[in-house]
Design a protein around this motif. Sequence first.
Motif, PDB file in Angstrom:
ATOM      1  N   GLN A  77      34.827  25.498  17.063  1.00 45.91           N
ATOM      2  CA  GLN A  77      35.059  24.509  18.119  1.00 45.91           C
ATOM      3  C   GLN A  77      36.326  23.699  17.877  1.00 45.91           C
ATOM      4  O   GLN A  77      37.098  23.435  18.801  1.00 45.91           O
ATOM      5  N   THR A  78      36.553  23.309  16.647  1.00 51.99           N
ATOM      6  CA  THR A  78      37.717  22.483  16.346  1.00 51.99           C
ATOM      7  C   THR A  78      38.959  23.315  16.018  1.00 51.99           C
ATOM      8  O   THR A  78      40.085  22.909  16.322  1.00 51.99           O
ATOM      9  N   ALA A  81      41.138  24.388  19.031  1.00 52.09           N
ATOM     10  CA  ALA A  81      41.591  23.306  19.907  1.00 52.09           C
ATOM     11  C   ALA A  81      42.992  23.563  20.483  1.00 52.09           C
ATOM     12  O   ALA A  81      43.223  23.298  21.666  1.00 52.09           O
ATOM     13  N   CYS A 133      34.571  24.180  22.538  1.00 49.13           N
ATOM     14  CA  CYS A 133      35.950  23.687  22.484  1.00 49.13           C
ATOM     15  C   CYS A 133      36.571  23.653  23.874  1.00 49.13           C
ATOM     16  O   CYS A 133      37.198  22.666  24.257  1.00 49.13           O
ATOM     17  N   LEU A 137      37.192  19.347  24.857  1.00 48.12           N
ATOM     18  CA  LEU A 137      38.522  18.773  24.696  1.00 48.12           C
ATOM     19  C   LEU A 137      39.251  18.545  26.022  1.00 48.12           C
ATOM     20  O   LEU A 137      39.818  17.467  26.234  1.00 48.12           O
ATOM     21  N   THR A 313      36.860  12.817   8.758  1.00 46.76           N
ATOM     22  CA  THR A 313      35.833  13.738   9.244  1.00 46.76           C
ATOM     23  C   THR A 313      34.872  14.149   8.135  1.00 46.76           C
ATOM     24  O   THR A 313      33.737  14.564   8.421  1.00 46.76           O
ATOM     25  N   VAL A 434      42.614  17.928  16.664  1.00 38.25           N
ATOM     26  CA  VAL A 434      41.276  18.506  16.459  1.00 38.25           C
ATOM     27  C   VAL A 434      41.359  19.785  15.618  1.00 38.25           C
ATOM     28  O   VAL A 434      40.460  20.085  14.827  1.00 38.25           O
ATOM     29  N   GLN A 437      41.363  18.727  12.154  1.00 36.62           N
ATOM     30  CA  GLN A 437      40.029  18.256  11.788  1.00 36.62           C
ATOM     31  C   GLN A 437      39.080  19.399  11.441  1.00 36.62           C
ATOM     32  O   GLN A 437      38.100  19.191  10.716  1.00 36.62           O
ATOM     33  N   SER A 438      39.350  20.577  11.962  1.00 38.61           N
ATOM     34  CA  SER A 438      38.412  21.683  11.803  1.00 38.61           C
ATOM     35  C   SER A 438      38.145  22.011  10.340  1.00 38.61           C
ATOM     36  O   SER A 438      37.028  22.391   9.976  1.00 38.61           O
TER      37      SER A 438
END
Length: 528
Positions: A77-78, A81, A133, A137, A313, A434, A437-438
């Motif tokens: 999901q991240t 992005a 995702c 976003l 995170t 993002v 961040q993953s």
Amino acid sequence: SEMTVKAVKMPCTAPNVYTKVPDGGWGWAIAVAFFFVEALTYGVIKSFGVFFNDLMESFDETNSRISWIISICVFVQTFTAPLSTVLSNRFGHRFVVMAGGVLVSIGMITASFAHSVVHMYITIGIISGLGYCLSFLPTVTILSQYFDKRRSLVTAVASTGECFAVFLFAPVNTHLKEQIGWRHSLLFVGALQLSIVICGSLLRPMIIKEQEEEEEVKAQPPEEPAETKYMLENEQTRTSIESIDSGVEITTSPKNVPGNTKAEPKSEEPKDHVQIIVENNSTPTEPKTKLLDFSVMRDYSFICYAFFGLFATLGFFAPSLYVIPLSRSLGISKDHSAYILSAMAIAEVLGRISAGWVLNREPIRKIHIELICVILLSVALFAFPFASEFWGLMTCSIFFGFMLGTVAGTHIPLLAEDDVVGIARMSSAAGVYVFIQSFSGLAGPPLAGVIVDRTQNYSSAFYSCAAGTVMGAVFLSLVRPCKVGMCQQQPPGAEGSVVEGTQDSPEDFIDMDIGKADHSGKGSDSMA
């Protein structure tokens, strides 16, 4: 010859055109859509734990292997992005979110027919993860574009959808799996997630168009009489200037005059005259929109903010996973442990709303408020290991949930603030942010698990989370100084623009040429 401008009319999917950020309007419909998108994405992910024991029994797998289903899902999901940003800029937010809703539903429905945990990795981890995702976003990005003064408050309130979903989905899914089994329950959840398509259909894009500049251009009087007068004066000066044998042609002829040349005294070559009119009056082509603007990576303030997200995170996901094992290790019953997790979720709702209300106050430096919240979040994580009984752990959970809500609900919308990158580049910045961040989302829970396995103490997991948030606070404190330092630097080409502006004035141009001619005349007399 006449120029014909054809206005291309778009269908009902055409964007809303505003002269300024509406701070409401259709943005309220998008806020409602974002609430349900949050509920059907992060709400489902956080409440998926009710199926863990059933999946372990059905597939005869360990807890760690089952937990990788959500870890892969969050990572995909991240990690994807930037792809979401590229697709949104190419095809629009509406189409991307609707496609994401279809992928989320397909992944969850297909998972109900899985025969091994590997199948779950593919269906929920990869397919649904990609759909999450594409759904989340673009929705939060376009919501930030519709609001300015109320952006923080509206985004924070709309983001509480995941918290309310945890309250709703956890008991509903528990009841469903007892009645119809976990496979049919996943089938029901997948069918429900198909409503993300409806939410995506509400995402109408928006364009900010400065109308004042257009009105000023239209209000300007026609320039042809002034240019005709200039040409007549220029013909008078030509008589006295051209008598000087300087060997250089004086550039006071109308074809060399800057600006629009609409009047030409010569009747020769009328086709060239028409061509000049078309070229000078044609509107300059607008630059193409970049699918992914990597220029944010040259912004030191964004780099610091990205590192803040990377480290902070680490403290977002692990505490909610380890608070119940910690409470059980302290001798607290299962029912009371569930109360602790519920209290954390309630506090997170209050934290999101409170942060939105505070950041909506004017004037306020939002990046400083975010820094204070991150510091307090670190304090909450450090406090968990000192709790030794139910009420102590309950207090820490409420405090942590509240501070988590203040940070989790605002850290992405803050990209739209001028202290970070600004609203113009938020779409690309959110994708890159993002994406960075993953790696923490994937490594956070396993890292805490490794520390727990080595120390045989669940409290050590909270120390690792607290260390991550402390590092995040350090980088967050550098965002504003980096932005101020960059703004104080003079942009390259500023001097060139000033010189260019002086050359665009016809009066200065005439004086310059006459002065050169006089100087050349004096030089010729002296040589003579």
